[in-house]
Design a protein around this motif. Structure first.
Motif, short mmCIF file in Angstrom:
data_model
loop_
_atom_site.label_atom_id
_atom_site.label_comp_id
_atom_site.label_asym_id
_atom_site.label_seq_id
_atom_site.Cartn_x
_atom_site.Cartn_y
_atom_site.Cartn_z
N LEU A 24 19.10 24.84 20.95
CA LEU A 24 20.08 24.48 19.91
C LEU A 24 19.39 23.82 18.70
N ILE A 25 18.48 22.91 19.00
CA ILE A 25 17.77 22.20 17.88
C ILE A 25 16.95 23.18 17.07
N LYS A 26 16.25 24.11 17.70
CA LYS A 26 15.42 25.07 16.99
C LYS A 26 16.26 25.96 16.10
N LYS A 27 17.43 26.37 16.68
CA LYS A 27 18.31 27.22 15.88
C LYS A 27 18.81 26.48 14.66
N SER A 28 19.12 25.16 14.88
CA SER A 28 19.63 24.34 13.76
C SER A 28 18.54 24.18 12.69
N ILE A 29 17.33 23.99 13.18
CA ILE A 29 16.21 23.81 12.21
C ILE A 29 15.98 25.09 11.43
N GLN A 30 16.06 26.21 12.11
CA GLN A 30 15.85 27.48 11.42
C GLN A 30 16.91 27.70 10.37
N ASN A 31 18.17 27.40 10.76
CA ASN A 31 19.26 27.56 9.77
C ASN A 31 19.04 26.66 8.55
N ARG A 32 18.59 25.43 8.86
CA ARG A 32 18.37 24.46 7.73
C ARG A 32 17.23 24.92 6.84
N SER A 33 16.18 25.42 7.42
CA SER A 33 15.04 25.89 6.64
C SER A 33 15.42 27.06 5.75
N GLN A 34 16.21 27.97 6.37
CA GLN A 34 16.64 29.12 5.56
C GLN A 34 17.49 28.66 4.39
N GLN A 35 18.32 27.64 4.65
CA GLN A 35 19.17 27.14 3.56
C GLN A 35 18.33 26.51 2.44
N ILE A 36 17.30 25.71 2.86
CA ILE A 36 16.43 25.05 1.86
C ILE A 36 15.67 26.09 1.03
N ILE A 37 15.20 27.14 1.75
CA ILE A 37 14.47 28.20 1.06
C ILE A 37 15.35 28.88 0.04
N LYS A 38 16.60 29.15 0.45
CA LYS A 38 17.53 29.80 -0.48
C LYS A 38 17.78 28.91 -1.69
N ASP A 39 17.97 27.60 -1.40
CA ASP A 39 18.22 26.67 -2.54
C ASP A 39 17.00 26.63 -3.48
N ALA A 40 15.80 26.59 -2.87
CA ALA A 40 14.58 26.52 -3.70
C ALA A 40 14.42 27.78 -4.53
N GLU A 41 14.73 28.93 -3.89
CA GLU A 41 14.61 30.18 -4.64
C GLU A 41 15.58 30.20 -5.81
N ALA A 42 16.80 29.68 -5.54
CA ALA A 42 17.81 29.64 -6.62
C ALA A 42 17.33 28.72 -7.76
#
Length: 513
Positions: A24-42
């Motif tokens: 569960l923690i790994k999945k949460s971290i992956q989701n958070r990382s993807q979100q940060i990456i998307k925000d950074a790209e934006a």
């Protein structure tokens, strides 16, 4: 067994829970990382767009500035081209004018050459005509051109000789008239004088001798001794029929005193010849200078004046042998000093300073050489030079109103000077003008090159001029006497005639060692 099962089950359950939690923690971290990456790209996309916009704006701005610079440069280039075009047009215009002037000048030169040729021909015709006229005149008069010149020169000489004789006659007649006037003036003044001894003291001294035989020794063979004395001292020696007396005549009292003392020593010694005369006169001059200094010191001591510069003491001593309008200058200065002291004491001023100023007020009247400055200004400059106080210097310079008075001592000196000179019989301006005229005569002669000495004698009616034999030859001596007489005649006022005598002698001196 049940306990072990429980423990195993607990361990297995714990491991399963940990695995589930990790998943569960790994999945949460992956989701958070993807979100940060998307925000950074934006955000990066936004920043990229902003930078592109800024770059475009900067480019546009630089482009505008570059176009502006290019336009200005093009404008300047255009202006320079216009100026160059105008200069070119101006130069072309000037070149045309120069060409035109050159053409006109060439035309003028041609015209001048033609005129010169015409003038040369005319001059040649005039010369021929002149020569023909001279030839015709020689034929008519039967005399050559050279003979005519000689006759003309002879006529001019006769005319000049006649004019000179007429001039001499006029001078003689004028001298007779002036002699009559001078004789009448002398008689009138003799009647009017009361203190005759003062007039005699100012012009002559009497040298007493034991017997008239000494007169012949003083005169010497063919008058060589008396001429040597007169040449060395500048004093006229008058040897007449006056018994046991010789008269020494000179306007300068110092010269008279030198001549009197020198004669006394020569007569006492008995050796009278030109070399001895020059030696004695030199020693007497030195003795007189020492006596002048002693007189100055004695005067300062008598008046209670201390700290006077040695040169001022010498000047005060020289006052003994000077007169001002017939009044002895030293006696006049002593009198002014005493009057100043009395007046300063009555007014409560500095008595010693007033007495000092009174004694020194006329020091400008005894210069070693003639000066162009007024005597008051000259005396003030001397006082300043030799360290006198400002009050004394001002009193000396202001006693004839040459400078403005700045102290109370100045008017006191002026008043006391007037009191001393205003008493009856104190001064005679005729004597002062007479002495000044004699000094001017001597100065006139000394202004010529080669003159060593000049003495005015015979009351200013004769001027004897001694010259250097190396610089003034015999033929130039006559010219020098003529030049001096002409300058005196044109520049000076004098009664009667002035005889100018130029004396030139050759001396050869060697020493045996």
């Amino acid at each position: 067994m049940d306990v072990m099962s429980i423990i195993i089950g607990a361990v297995v359950g714990f491991g399963v829970g940990v695995g589930i939690a990790y998943g569960l923690i790994k999945k949460s971290i992956q989701n958070r990382s993807q979100q940060i990456i998307k925000d950074a790209e934006a955000d990066a996309e936004v920043i990229k767009k902003e930078k592109i916009v800024q770059a475009k704006e900067k480019f546009l701005q630089l482009k505008l500035e570059h176009e502006k610079v290019i336009n200005e440069r093009n404008k300047k280039i255009q202006e320079q081209e216009n100026r160059a075009r105008q200069k070119e047009q101006s130069l072309n215009h000037k070149l045309k004018e120069v060409n035109k002037k050159e053409h006109d000048l060439n035309s003028l030169k041609g015209s001048l050459n033609q005129q010169n040729e015409i003038l040369a021909k005319k001059q040649e015709e005039v010369d021929k005509l002149k020569q023909k006229i001279v030839t015709d005149l020689e034929k008519i008069s039967s005399i050559s051109q050279e003979d005519a010149k000689a006759q003309l020169m002879e006529n001019l000489k006769d005319e000049a000789r006649t004019g000179a004789m007429s001039y001499i006659k006029d001078i003689t007649e004028e001298a007779k008239i002036n002699a009559n006037k001078e004789a009448k003036r002398i008689v009138i003044q003799t009647i009017q004088r009361v203190a005759a001894e003062h007039a005699i003291e100012n012009s002559v001294s009497v040298f007493n001798i034991e017997s008239d035989d000494i007169k012949g020794r003083i005169i010497g063979r063919e008058g060589r001794n008396i001429r040597a004395i007169e040449a060395a001292t500048g004093v006229e020696i008058i040897v007449d029929d006056t018994p046991e007396a010789i008269i020494l005549s000179c306007f300068d009292p110092v010269r008279r005193e030198v001549a009197r003392l020198a004669l006394h020593q020569l007569v006492t010694d008995g050796r009278i010849h030109p070399a001895r005369i020059e030696e004695v006169v030199a020693k007497t001059n030195k003795s007189i200078n020492e006596e002048i200094i002693e007189t100055g010191k004695r005067t300062c001591i008598d008046l209670g004046i201390h700290g006077l510069h040695p040169e001022l003491i010498r000047i005060v001593g020289r006052m003994k042998y000077r007169s001002s309008y017939g009044q002895n200058l030293l006696q006049h200065s002593r009198e002014v000093a005493n009057l100043c002291a009395i007046m300063a004491a009555e007014l409560g001023l500095n008595v010693k300073l007033a007495k000092r100023a009174g004694l020194l007020h006329d020091i400008g009247k005894v210069p070693d050489e003639e000066q162009e400055l007024p005597h008051a200004i000259l005396g003030m400059k001397w006082a300043e030079k030799y360290g006198e106080k400002a009050e004394v210097c001002n009193a000396i310079g202001a006693h004839h109103d040459e400078v403005e008075m700045t102290s109370l001592i100045s008017p006191i000196v002026q008043v006391c000077d007037a009191i001393s000179g205003a008493r009856p019989g104190a001064r005679r301006e005729v004597v002062e003008s007479y002495i000044q005229r004699l000094k001017d005569l001597e100065s006139t002669a000394m202004s010529y090159d080669g003159v060593t000495k000049a003495y005015a004698i015979q009351a200013g009616r004769e001027l004897r001029v001694m010259v250097e034999s190396e610089k003034v030859p015999d033929e130039k001596a006559n010219e020098l006497s003529f030049l001096i007489s002409q300058q005196i005649q044109n520049e000076m006022t004098y009664p009667g005639q002035v005889k100018v005598t130029v004396i030139r002698e050759m001396r050869s001196v060697n020493y045996a060692k």
